[in-house]
Scaffold this active site. Structure first.
Site, short mmCIF file in Angstrom:
data_model
loop_
_atom_site.label_atom_id
_atom_site.label_comp_id
_atom_site.label_asym_id
_atom_site.label_seq_id
_atom_site.Cartn_x
_atom_site.Cartn_y
_atom_site.Cartn_z
N ASN A 147 2.26 0.08 -22.30
CA ASN A 147 1.26 -0.73 -21.60
C ASN A 147 1.43 -2.22 -21.81
OD1 ASN A 147 0.35 -0.84 -24.21
ND2 ASN A 147 -1.45 0.43 -23.87
N ARG A 285 -5.95 -8.00 -31.29
CA ARG A 285 -6.91 -7.27 -32.10
C ARG A 285 -8.05 -8.21 -32.50
NH1 ARG A 285 -5.13 -3.58 -30.10
NH2 ARG A 285 -4.23 -1.67 -30.96
N GLN A 314 -14.78 -1.11 -32.91
CA GLN A 314 -14.91 -0.64 -31.54
C GLN A 314 -15.46 0.77 -31.55
OE1 GLN A 314 -11.25 -3.25 -29.69
NE2 GLN A 314 -11.19 -1.08 -29.39
#
Lengths: 379, 379
Positions: A147, A285, A314
């Site tokens: 990705n 991050r 998260q």
């Protein structure tokens, strides 16, 4: 794959020949594989390619079960009574993602006596205690490259959203207003601005290529210089010293993995030395930056805009300060989980499982921990 | 510049020699110049370069007044009693912008007996009745190129916002939610998609260049083919027939001026033939599309997303359907009035005024109507 975990790392460190290494992937019999993904819920039926979800489980259930393996998928990953905890004692492979991260702690690794392989469907394995995984002789691997295009595109979008001051205009539209001055007084072109990336790995390099036609002044900081050809192609200039680069930047993009060395690298002191009004994009991050220092600098205006899709932890709690700070253009963790990316990391995960069952090695760049040995950038 | 208006266009049509043409710019004495800009209000003091506003008036007041000219600026442009109407009878030059357009109608041109020159600070003069201006022997000119980069950058931002489904994620953040599936089920990479631009003029070409590194399938439709070198550089393919190109596109960008031929070109019938879920970006002019047809297709899902900064009329009324339709990423008209663009079009406007006072011709590409003769693309 190591059938016995203890002591394997020491042995592996001696085995640099591919022929010797390949052997350790050999493994036999039925495996129990657990995947932790986000739930699609009412969106499951809207897109046949929405594979990175509990409902579709990377699209590999039939393939796994036809080979006699057991496959459990869940999104329930928190607390002592969660579904994930129930399967820790007998799972062999745990598949996780950065988008809905199952935090694989030292304690969980200790409980998972049969665990051999931790696969990240996507990129970024910092939700795993890599040191503990290495000490247990495990292999941790991700779908490197799956990705990177998705994230680089998303970063360029966020740069433009901030520099062009998109969101105040959008808010005017939905609120029934029209006040061009309220947007334009701090809307700029990207052209001519200085953009610096902290990290020029796979994603950072793709970003530099996409920035090239915008005629910016491109800078990058990394441990090593990028390929000279790419440097010529993009016009990006290497900055050996991070603290020399940062104050030159109108826009800073974080493209470095989270490690013990990089955690909190953008702290209050570093932020204080940035240009007033600097724009920051962080799809790497959340824990690379000091959460409160960023919120405070957005409030004071020292940071002119902050956009990213990564938070710590998260999902971000409802009271996370980044939800409410001014000039933010945040989203949940999404950039690497476009439909295109899901199809790629599902295929990459399947490929590694296939190699694991056959005792073959993975593509080398996928290893984060290889049978107890950490990849160099994580040491 | 034509001192007498009537009959000038006929004479000018005979004069193609630059030497003969230049002479008509000669003009003497004090001029009255009126500029219509948006107000900065509380934002005026926040940025010293915020020049495209009533408060700063392009930064040319001292320069104009030192030469004995009169300079009036206002944002009051609507209705029979507005400030603009009060000055129509004796102004010589009217400066307007597309961002806060003063509609220069045939009636207003008739009232403005001394009017010689209509300058658009920016690009796009469709708020002026060009036919009436031509019949009156006027010159209409804009600062060609002044904000093409600004608009092209903005278009790429909007493409990415739509294709990556940014706004639903942002809404989750500010609403205290976290639901990756609600975003991801319709988030894609730009890579590999087919992007078609209707029009490959200055802005369209800059967009194609910026799209190049994204590895899309690029198509363009225009009256003429772009430079072969640029075609090779961008890989964009010429589509002679608009209606053959449009159904191929995942993403359509409008980059054509508004003329009587292009008005309403994207109507209900054309929209019905587009790919289901097509994304549309329109920073050109709102009236190029059928307002209600776009809103209906966004509601039905046939259009998967619509983003732009142009509306008709402007400012958009509070009940404009585009404010409320699903999957819109609209802003007020802003893309061409970044601070960088303002500095460029302020400089370009000043340059044309200077040439006007000195009787020199303008850069040729700036003319929309040259002493009564319409530029070819507006005929």
């Amino acid at each position: 794959m190591a059938m016995k975990r203890a002591g394997v790392s020491a042995i592996r460190a001696l085995c640099s020949s591919p022929d010797l290494t390949r052997g350790v992937h050999s493994t036999a019999g039925s495996k129990k594989i657990v995947g932790v993904f986000y739930k699609a819920n009412e969106y499951a039926e809207l897109n046949p390619n929405f594979v990175g979800t509990v409902e579709r489980g990377l699209g590999i259930r039939d393939w796994l079960e036809s080979q006699g393996h057991q496959y459990v998928v869940t999104d329930d990953k928190e607390g002592p009574d969660c579904e994930l905890e129930k399967h820790l004692s007998d799972l062999h492979v745990l598949i996780t993602t950065p988008f809905h991260p199952a935090y694989v702690t030292a304690e969980r690794i200790k409980k998972a006596k049969n665990l051999q392989l931790l696969l990240t469907a996507g990129i970024g394995s910092d939700h795993i205690d890599l040191k503990a995984a290495a000490e247990a002789g495990l292999t941790v691997a991700e779908v490197t490259g799956s990705n990177v295009v998705s994230v680089a595109e998303d970063e360029l979008m966020r740069i433009l959203i901030l520099v062009r001051n998109f969101l105040p205009g959008y808010h005017q539209v939905i609120n029934g207003d029209w006040n061009v001055a309220g947007i334009a007084h701090r809307a700029y072109d990207l052209e001519g601005k200085t953009v610096g990336t902290i990290g020029a790995g796979r994603i950072g390099r793709l970003l530099l290529q996409r920035l090239k036609p915008f005629n910016c002044n491109l800078l990058y900081h990394d441990r090593i210089k990028i390929d000279p050809e790419l440097e010529v192609q993009t016009g990006a200039k290497f900055e050996e010293d991070l603290d020399t680069m940062l104050p030159k930047c109108d826009i800073i993009v974080l493209n470095t993995p989270l490690t013990e060395k990089t955690r909190g690298m953008l702290d209050k002191e570093r932020i204080s030395k940035l240009k007033k009004g600097v724009l920051i994009v962080n799809n790497a991050r959340g824990a690379l930056v000091d959460t409160q220092a960023v919120a405070d600098a957005c409030t004071s205006g020292h940071i002119g805009g902050y956009s990213g899709d990564v938070w710590f932890p998260q999902p971000a709690p409802k009271d996370h300060p980044w939800r409410y700070m001014p000039n933010q253009a945040m989203t949940p963790h999404i950039s690497g989980t476009t439909i295109d990316a899901q199809l790629r990391y599902a295929a990459g995960t399947k490929d590694m499982l296939d190699r694991y069952f056959k005792g073959e090695e993975f593509p080398l760049q996928n290893y984060i921990v290889r049978e107890g040995v950490l990849a160099p950038q994580y040491r």
